[in-house]
Design a protein around this motif. Structure first.
Motif, PDB file in Angstrom:
ATOM      1  N   MET A   1       0.799  -1.218   0.000  1.00 37.02           N
ATOM      2  CA  MET A   1       0.000   0.000   0.000  1.00 37.02           C
ATOM      3  C   MET A   1       0.838   1.276   0.000  1.00 37.02           C
ATOM      4  O   MET A   1       0.303   2.372   0.152  1.00 37.02           O
ATOM      5  N   SER A   2       2.140   1.155  -0.211  1.00 32.95           N
ATOM      6  CA  SER A   2       3.008   2.335  -0.206  1.00 32.95           C
ATOM      7  C   SER A   2       2.660   3.312  -1.322  1.00 32.95           C
ATOM      8  O   SER A   2       2.974   4.503  -1.234  1.00 32.95           O
ATOM      9  N   TRP A   3       1.985   2.813  -2.384  1.00 37.37           N
ATOM     10  CA  TRP A   3       1.566   3.707  -3.466  1.00 37.37           C
ATOM     11  C   TRP A   3       0.624   4.801  -2.941  1.00 37.37           C
ATOM     12  O   TRP A   3       0.535   5.894  -3.507  1.00 37.37           O
ATOM     13  N   ALA A   4      -0.066   4.510  -1.817  1.00 40.50           N
ATOM     14  CA  ALA A   4      -1.033   5.456  -1.269  1.00 40.50           C
ATOM     15  C   ALA A   4      -0.366   6.666  -0.642  1.00 40.50           C
ATOM     16  O   ALA A   4      -1.049   7.614  -0.222  1.00 40.50           O
ATOM     17  N   LEU A   5       0.961   6.683  -0.558  1.00 41.16           N
ATOM     18  CA  LEU A   5       1.674   7.834  -0.018  1.00 41.16           C
ATOM     19  C   LEU A   5       1.808   8.955  -1.039  1.00 41.16           C
ATOM     20  O   LEU A   5       2.246  10.052  -0.717  1.00 41.16           O
ATOM     21  N   GLY A   6       1.450   8.661  -2.288  1.00 42.74           N
ATOM     22  CA  GLY A   6       1.533   9.667  -3.336  1.00 42.74           C
ATOM     23  C   GLY A   6       0.308  10.576  -3.349  1.00 42.74           C
ATOM     24  O   GLY A   6      -0.470  10.621  -2.376  1.00 42.74           O
ATOM     25  N   PRO A   7       0.081  11.274  -4.449  1.00 38.16           N
ATOM     26  CA  PRO A   7      -1.067  12.188  -4.536  1.00 38.16           C
ATOM     27  C   PRO A   7      -2.402  11.464  -4.505  1.00 38.16           C
ATOM     28  O   PRO A   7      -3.431  12.054  -4.195  1.00 38.16           O
ATOM     29  N   GLU A   8      -2.404  10.171  -4.893  1.00 37.66           N
ATOM     30  CA  GLU A   8      -3.617   9.348  -4.817  1.00 37.66           C
ATOM     31  C   GLU A   8      -3.375   8.246  -3.790  1.00 37.66           C
ATOM     32  O   GLU A   8      -2.311   7.632  -3.772  1.00 37.66           O
ATOM     33  N   PRO A   9      -4.317   7.943  -2.919  1.00 36.82           N
ATOM     34  CA  PRO A   9      -5.642   8.539  -2.800  1.00 36.82           C
ATOM     35  C   PRO A   9      -5.669   9.521  -1.640  1.00 36.82           C
ATOM     36  O   PRO A   9      -4.684   9.695  -0.938  1.00 36.82           O
ATOM     37  N   THR A  10      -6.832  10.128  -1.421  1.00 39.52           N
ATOM     38  CA  THR A  10      -7.023  10.894  -0.197  1.00 39.52           C
ATOM     39  C   THR A  10      -7.234   9.910   0.953  1.00 39.52           C
ATOM     40  O   THR A  10      -7.521   8.726   0.740  1.00 39.52           O
ATOM     41  N   ARG A  11      -7.060  10.393   2.152  1.00 40.52           N
ATOM     42  CA  ARG A  11      -7.258   9.539   3.324  1.00 40.52           C
ATOM     43  C   ARG A  11      -8.689   9.000   3.355  1.00 40.52           C
ATOM     44  O   ARG A  11      -8.916   7.825   3.678  1.00 40.52           O
ATOM     45  N   GLU A  12      -9.643   9.832   2.975  1.00 39.74           N
ATOM     46  CA  GLU A  12     -11.047   9.414   2.985  1.00 39.74           C
ATOM     47  C   GLU A  12     -11.297   8.323   1.955  1.00 39.74           C
ATOM     48  O   GLU A  12     -12.027   7.363   2.203  1.00 39.74           O
ATOM     49  N   ALA A  13     -10.665   8.449   0.756  1.00 39.87           N
ATOM     50  CA  ALA A  13     -10.858   7.445  -0.288  1.00 39.87           C
ATOM     51  C   ALA A  13     -10.246   6.106   0.122  1.00 39.87           C
ATOM     52  O   ALA A  13     -10.828   5.046  -0.134  1.00 39.87           O
ATOM     53  N   LEU A  14      -9.089   6.149   0.767  1.00 43.46           N
ATOM     54  CA  LEU A  14      -8.441   4.922   1.221  1.00 43.46           C
ATOM     55  C   LEU A  14      -9.297   4.231   2.273  1.00 43.46           C
ATOM     56  O   LEU A  14      -9.478   3.005   2.253  1.00 43.46           O
TER      57      LEU A  14
ATOM     58  N   PHE B   1       4.160   5.427   7.005  1.00 39.16           N
ATOM     59  CA  PHE B   1       2.825   6.023   7.043  1.00 39.16           C
ATOM     60  C   PHE B   1       2.655   6.883   8.296  1.00 39.16           C
ATOM     61  O   PHE B   1       3.140   6.529   9.371  1.00 39.16           O
ATOM     62  N   PRO B   2       1.944   7.992   8.168  1.00 37.97           N
ATOM     63  CA  PRO B   2       1.680   8.816   9.358  1.00 37.97           C
ATOM     64  C   PRO B   2       0.778   8.060  10.327  1.00 37.97           C
ATOM     65  O   PRO B   2      -0.001   7.188   9.927  1.00 37.97           O
ATOM     66  N   PRO B   3       0.863   8.383  11.620  1.00 31.08           N
ATOM     67  CA  PRO B   3       0.069   7.662  12.626  1.00 31.08           C
ATOM     68  C   PRO B   3      -1.427   7.691  12.343  1.00 31.08           C
ATOM     69  O   PRO B   3      -2.135   6.726  12.663  1.00 31.08           O
ATOM     70  N   GLU B   4      -1.924   8.780  11.758  1.00 36.31           N
ATOM     71  CA  GLU B   4      -3.364   8.868  11.480  1.00 36.31           C
ATOM     72  C   GLU B   4      -3.807   7.782  10.514  1.00 36.31           C
ATOM     73  O   GLU B   4      -4.895   7.201  10.668  1.00 36.31           O
ATOM     74  N   ILE B   5      -2.970   7.490   9.509  1.00 38.79           N
ATOM     75  CA  ILE B   5      -3.306   6.449   8.535  1.00 38.79           C
ATOM     76  C   ILE B   5      -3.239   5.070   9.192  1.00 38.79           C
ATOM     77  O   ILE B   5      -4.133   4.232   9.002  1.00 38.79           O
TER      78      ILE B   5
END
Length: 295
Positions: free
Chosen positions: A143-156, A183-187
Motif C-alpha cells: 500500500m506504499s503507493w497510497a503515499l503519493g497524490p492518490e488517494p485521499t485519506r477518505e478514499a483509502l 505512514f503517518p500515525p493517522e493512517i
C-alpha cells in the motif's frame, strides 16, 4: 523472532487449537480463509518476509490464484524472496497461479484511484480465476503507493470499508501491506480500525479495535456504537474465560495421563510378578529331571 513450535498432529485437540492461535506465523496464518480481510503492519524487512512467504505458499497449496500487487518492492525482489523460501516462482507464474501486478494495473486503473472501480476489478479477478479452475484468490498488495497524490485519506478508508462488505461470502482473501514507519500515525490508526485481523511482526491478532464500515464512515448511531463497545468488552471477557477453560482442560488431561501411566506401571509389575512365580513353579519339578539327565 519466531513463535513457539506447533504441537504435533497427535496432540490433544485443545493443544492443536492453542497452537493454531499462538504458534509460529505459518501456523497462525492457516486460520485465515477465503473471505478474510487482514492487514500486515510491519517495521523490519524480516517481518515482511516472515508474514508474506507463508501467506503465498499456503495460497498456492490450497489451489488459489495468488495475486501480488508490487510497489515498494519490485517484482524481481519479491520473486527472489519467494524463490529463496522454496516457491517455484517461474513454474507458478507459467501456470497462472502466481500473478504480479503494479498499482497502475490495479489501484490506479484509469489514472486515478476509485474505490468502487477497484472492488469491481477484484470481483472480475475472482470470476476469471474461478473460471480458470482455481479455488479462489489469495490477494495481497503493497500500500506504499497510497503515499503519493492518490488517494485521499477518505478514499483509502472508503476502499477498506468496501472490502469489508465485499470479502465475506466471496472466494477472495485480501492482505493489505503497510510499512508502518512510512505512514503517518493517522493512517495507521485508520488501518487498524478497518481490518478484522492484523499481522504485527510474526503474530496474527484478532483485532479488538476493528470497527464496522458504518462506524468508520460515521454513519453509525450512538446507540449502535454503544452496542459495539459492549460487545468488545464481552469479547475480551469471553477470551479470558476460554483461556481459563483451556487451562482446566489441560490440567484434567494431565491428571488423566498420570492415572493411565500409573495403571500401566501396575500392569507391568503384575506381569513381572507372574513371570517370576511361573518361572519358579516350572523350575521346581524340572530340577529332579535335570539331575537324572545329568546322571
Amino acid at each position: 523472532m519466531k513463535g513457539p513450535s506447533m504441537p504435533g498432529p497427535t496432540a490433544p485437540p485443545v493443544l492443536l487449537e492453542a497452537g493454531a492461535a499462538v504458534g509460529g506465523t505459518a501456523g497462525q496464518l492457516t486460520r485465515l480463509g477465503l473471505g478474510d480481510h487482514v492487514c500486515l503492519v510491519y517495521e523490519r524487512p524480516e517481518e515482511h518476509v516472515e508474514a508474506l512467504v507463508p501467506y503465498i505458499r499456503q495460497g498456492l497449496e490450497r489451489g488459489e490464484r495468488c495475486v501480488y500487487v508490487v510497489d515498494e518492492h519490485g517484482v524481481g525482489e519479491v520473486a527472489a524472496m519467494l524463490e529463496a523460501h522454496g516457491v517455484e516462482v517461474e513454474r507458478e507464474r507459467a501456470r497462472g497461479a502466481l500473478v504480479f501486478l503494479t498499482q497502475r494495473e490495479t489501484f490506479l486503473r484509469g489514472g486515478r484511484f476509485e474505490p468502487e472501480a477497484m472492488i469491481a476489478y477484484l470481483h472480475w479477478v475472482e470470476e476469471e480465476s474461478l473460471a480458470a479452475g482455481f479455488s479462489g484468490v489469495c490477494a495481497t498488495g503493497e500500500m506504499s503507493w497510497a503515499l503519493g497524490p492518490e488517494p485521499t485519506r477518505e478514499a483509502l478508508l472508503r476502499y477498506e470499508t468496501l472490502l469489508n462488505d465485499y470479502l465475506p461470502g466471496s472466494r477472495v482473501k485480501a492482505n493489505c501491506q503497510y510499512h508502518r514507519s512510512r505512514f503517518p500515525p493517522e493512517i495507521v490508526r485508520d488501518v487498524l480500525r478497518a481490518h478484522p485481523r492484523v499481522i504485527l511482526g510474526d503474530e496474527v491478532h484478532e483485532n479488538l479495535f476493528y470497527e464496522t464500515p458504518e462506524m468508520l464512515l460515521g454513519e453509525e448511531s450512538a446507540a449502535k456504537r454503544v452496542e459495539w463497545m459492549v460487545r468488545q468488552l464481552k469479547r475480551v471477557r469471553e477470551s479470558e474465560r476460554e483461556l481459563v477453560l483451556m487451562g482446566l482442560r489441560l490440567s484434567e488431561q494431565s491428571v488423566e495421563n498420570r492415572r493411565l501411566y500409573e495403571e500401566a506401571r501396575a500392569a507391568v509389575r503384575a506381569r513381572d510378578e507372574f513371570l517370576s512365580v511361573a518361572s519358579h513353579e516350572l523350575k521346581t519339578p524340572l530340577t529332579p529331571l535335570r539331575l537324572r539327565l545329568q546322571g
